[in-house]
Design a protein around this motif. Structure first.
Motif, PDB file in Angstrom:
ATOM      1  N   TRP A   1       0.818  -1.200   0.000  1.00 22.65           N
ATOM      2  CA  TRP A   1       0.000   0.000   0.000  1.00 22.65           C
ATOM      3  C   TRP A   1       0.859   1.260   0.000  1.00 22.65           C
ATOM      4  O   TRP A   1       2.063   1.223   0.314  1.00 22.65           O
ATOM      5  N   LEU A   2       0.242   2.372  -0.374  1.00 20.56           N
ATOM      6  CA  LEU A   2       0.897   3.667  -0.370  1.00 20.56           C
ATOM      7  C   LEU A   2       0.844   4.272   1.025  1.00 20.56           C
ATOM      8  O   LEU A   2       0.157   3.762   1.917  1.00 20.56           O
ATOM      9  N   GLN A   3       1.569   5.379   1.216  1.00 23.63           N
ATOM     10  CA  GLN A   3       1.583   6.019   2.524  1.00 23.63           C
ATOM     11  C   GLN A   3       0.206   6.525   2.945  1.00 23.63           C
ATOM     12  O   GLN A   3      -0.065   6.686   4.130  1.00 23.63           O
ATOM     13  N   ASN A   4      -0.668   6.774   1.971  1.00 23.08           N
ATOM     14  CA  ASN A   4      -2.025   7.217   2.302  1.00 23.08           C
ATOM     15  C   ASN A   4      -2.958   6.047   2.598  1.00 23.08           C
ATOM     16  O   ASN A   4      -4.162   6.226   2.791  1.00 23.08           O
ATOM     17  N   GLY A   5      -2.402   4.823   2.627  1.00 23.73           N
ATOM     18  CA  GLY A   5      -3.171   3.644   2.986  1.00 23.73           C
ATOM     19  C   GLY A   5      -3.857   2.953   1.833  1.00 23.73           C
ATOM     20  O   GLY A   5      -4.514   1.917   2.025  1.00 23.73           O
ATOM     21  N   ILE A   6      -3.749   3.467   0.613  1.00 21.32           N
ATOM     22  CA  ILE A   6      -4.406   2.873  -0.553  1.00 21.32           C
ATOM     23  C   ILE A   6      -3.574   1.695  -1.077  1.00 21.32           C
ATOM     24  O   ILE A   6      -2.395   1.866  -1.405  1.00 21.32           O
ATOM     25  N   PRO A   7      -4.146   0.499  -1.185  1.00 21.65           N
ATOM     26  CA  PRO A   7      -3.405  -0.638  -1.747  1.00 21.65           C
ATOM     27  C   PRO A   7      -3.117  -0.403  -3.236  1.00 21.65           C
ATOM     28  O   PRO A   7      -3.985   0.064  -3.973  1.00 21.65           O
ATOM     29  N   PHE A   8      -1.894  -0.717  -3.649  1.00 22.76           N
ATOM     30  CA  PHE A   8      -1.543  -0.557  -5.068  1.00 22.76           C
ATOM     31  C   PHE A   8      -1.060  -1.858  -5.693  1.00 22.76           C
ATOM     32  O   PHE A   8      -0.835  -1.923  -6.901  1.00 22.76           O
ATOM     33  N   GLU A   9      -0.920  -2.914  -4.899  1.00 25.79           N
ATOM     34  CA  GLU A   9      -0.383  -4.159  -5.446  1.00 25.79           C
ATOM     35  C   GLU A   9      -0.877  -5.370  -4.662  1.00 25.79           C
ATOM     36  O   GLU A   9      -0.877  -5.362  -3.430  1.00 25.79           O
ATOM     37  N   TYR A  10      -1.301  -6.358  -5.401  1.00 23.91           N
ATOM     38  CA  TYR A  10      -1.514  -7.693  -4.841  1.00 23.91           C
ATOM     39  C   TYR A  10      -0.728  -8.632  -5.741  1.00 23.91           C
ATOM     40  O   TYR A  10      -0.947  -8.672  -6.957  1.00 23.91           O
ATOM     41  N   SER A  11       0.229  -9.370  -5.170  1.00 23.13           N
ATOM     42  CA  SER A  11       1.152 -10.110  -6.030  1.00 23.13           C
ATOM     43  C   SER A  11       1.564 -11.440  -5.422  1.00 23.13           C
ATOM     44  O   SER A  11       1.441 -11.680  -4.213  1.00 23.13           O
ATOM     45  N   PHE A  12       2.096 -12.288  -6.314  1.00 25.10           N
ATOM     46  CA  PHE A  12       2.679 -13.571  -5.945  1.00 25.10           C
ATOM     47  C   PHE A  12       4.057 -13.655  -6.596  1.00 25.10           C
ATOM     48  O   PHE A  12       4.177 -13.543  -7.816  1.00 25.10           O
ATOM     49  N   SER A  13       5.084 -13.843  -5.796  1.00 28.48           N
ATOM     50  CA  SER A  13       6.442 -14.009  -6.314  1.00 28.48           C
ATOM     51  C   SER A  13       6.889 -15.435  -6.019  1.00 28.48           C
ATOM     52  O   SER A  13       6.840 -15.885  -4.869  1.00 28.48           O
ATOM     53  N   ARG A  14       7.310 -16.123  -7.073  1.00 29.02           N
ATOM     54  CA  ARG A  14       7.653 -17.543  -6.938  1.00 29.02           C
ATOM     55  C   ARG A  14       9.091 -17.797  -7.390  1.00 29.02           C
ATOM     56  O   ARG A  14       9.531 -17.270  -8.408  1.00 29.02           O
ATOM     57  N   ASN A  15       9.807 -18.573  -6.599  1.00 25.99           N
ATOM     58  CA  ASN A  15      11.167 -18.949  -6.993  1.00 25.99           C
ATOM     59  C   ASN A  15      11.441 -20.399  -6.614  1.00 25.99           C
ATOM     60  O   ASN A  15      10.802 -20.972  -5.724  1.00 25.99           O
ATOM     61  N   LYS A  16      12.397 -20.993  -7.310  1.00 23.33           N
ATOM     62  CA  LYS A  16      12.794 -22.362  -7.006  1.00 23.33           C
ATOM     63  C   LYS A  16      13.360 -22.436  -5.593  1.00 23.33           C
ATOM     64  O   LYS A  16      13.954 -21.488  -5.088  1.00 23.33           O
ATOM     65  N   TYR A  17      13.210 -23.601  -5.001  1.00 25.95           N
ATOM     66  CA  TYR A  17      13.640 -23.806  -3.617  1.00 25.95           C
ATOM     67  C   TYR A  17      15.135 -23.532  -3.404  1.00 25.95           C
ATOM     68  O   TYR A  17      15.561 -23.167  -2.311  1.00 25.95           O
ATOM     69  N   ASP A  18      15.943 -23.683  -4.479  1.00 27.81           N
ATOM     70  CA  ASP A  18      17.389 -23.534  -4.333  1.00 27.81           C
ATOM     71  C   ASP A  18      17.908 -22.221  -4.911  1.00 27.81           C
ATOM     72  O   ASP A  18      19.116 -22.041  -5.091  1.00 27.81           O
ATOM     73  N   THR A  19      17.013 -21.273  -5.212  1.00 22.19           N
ATOM     74  CA  THR A  19      17.422 -20.029  -5.854  1.00 22.19           C
ATOM     75  C   THR A  19      17.434 -18.844  -4.903  1.00 22.19           C
ATOM     76  O   THR A  19      18.329 -18.005  -4.959  1.00 22.19           O
ATOM     77  N   ARG A  20      16.456 -18.787  -4.028  1.00 23.15           N
ATOM     78  CA  ARG A  20      16.307 -17.606  -3.186  1.00 23.15           C
ATOM     79  C   ARG A  20      15.770 -18.006  -1.823  1.00 23.15           C
ATOM     80  O   ARG A  20      14.992 -18.943  -1.696  1.00 23.15           O
ATOM     81  N   SER A  21      16.218 -17.292  -0.787  1.00 22.37           N
ATOM     82  CA  SER A  21      15.677 -17.491   0.547  1.00 22.37           C
ATOM     83  C   SER A  21      15.421 -16.132   1.172  1.00 22.37           C
ATOM     84  O   SER A  21      15.802 -15.096   0.617  1.00 22.37           O
TER      85      SER A  21
END
Length: 243
Positions: free
Chosen positions: A212-232
């Motif tokens: 959300w923005l500083q005024n409280g308005i949501p601007f994003e709903y997202s899903f980020s996916r990575n392989k188990y051995d790529t990112r933690s």
């Protein structure tokens, strides 16, 4: 032609080298921001951005009113870690190593779920974005993002190949407020197999986020996916008085 890294990245790398070489010793203070700004011939804000990145990496910490100190070795720290509580976007985190491939960019009408998370009405269009983020040209994260079109009606492919967050802040003068994240495991799906190079039934780490923005308005709903051995993801919890 080799693209030169942004100045703040160059400065961060130099400070990182000084820590690695023992010029800045663990548990000792590094020069203050004004001193570093004068040394490198940049603004104090550029130095702050450099130090923020080093803090995210667990190399330094700040004591309120007392300066910035070298933390020392953290056994669990690895290069692919991301701070679970940081809200700056991948471009700020990874800099020039990051590139983006736009897989899908359409406008849809919101589902009940999108209406709830983005706080919009049923007749307000939503931008439906899928991007593959690559680090050093290797698949890193597959992002599926939903954003209210009314907040960014002129968003285009040029922006999507770089940084949406920079576009929001610098072009639209919107101030980022914060994010709620839920991190969980899943099995790979067809898109993961195609774009991340996963195998069927490979574990996938997924981050579901509402931002959300500083005024409280949501601007994003997202899903980020990575392989188990790529990112933690890491959480660095420091008591400055005892660090």
């Amino acid at each position: 032609m080799k693209i030169r890294a942004p100045k703040y990245e160059q400065i961060a790398e130099e400070i990182r080298k000084r820590i690695r070489d023992g010029i800045y010793q663990p548990k000792t203070a590094i020069p203050d921001q004004n001193t570093l700004a004068k040394e490198f011939g940049v603004s104090r804000m550029t130095i702050k951005k450099s130090l923020d990145g080093l803090s995210m990496a667990g190399l330094i910490y700040t004591r309120r009113g007392d300066g910035t100190y070298v933390l020392g070795d953290i056994p669990l720290k690895i290069d692919t870690n991301s701070p679970a509580q940081k809200h700056t976007g991948l471009t700020a985190e990874l800099g020039s190593r990051l590139s983006s491939q736009v897989i899908q960019f359409t406008t849809i009408m919101p589902t009940e779920e999108l209406m709830e998370h983005l706080k919009i009405n049923h007749d307000e269009p939503v931008l439906n974005i899928i991007r593959l983020r690559l680090v050093n040209k290797e698949p890193y994260v597959l992002e599926h993002t939903y954003m209210p079109k009314k907040l960014m009606p002129n968003l285009n492919n040029r922006v999507l190949k770089h940084s949406i967050y920079n576009y929001l802040e610098k072009d639209l003068n919107l101030k980022l407020g914060g994010a709620y994240r839920k991190i969980h495991a899943d099995f790979s799906n067809n898109l993961d197999i195609r774009y991340l190079g996963s195998q069927p039934n490979d574990p996938i780490l997924e981050v579901e986020q509402v931002a959300w923005l500083q005024n409280g308005i949501p601007f994003e709903y997202s899903f980020s996916r990575n392989k188990y051995d790529t990112r933690s993801y890491t959480v660095l919890d420091i008591n400055p008085a005892n660090a």
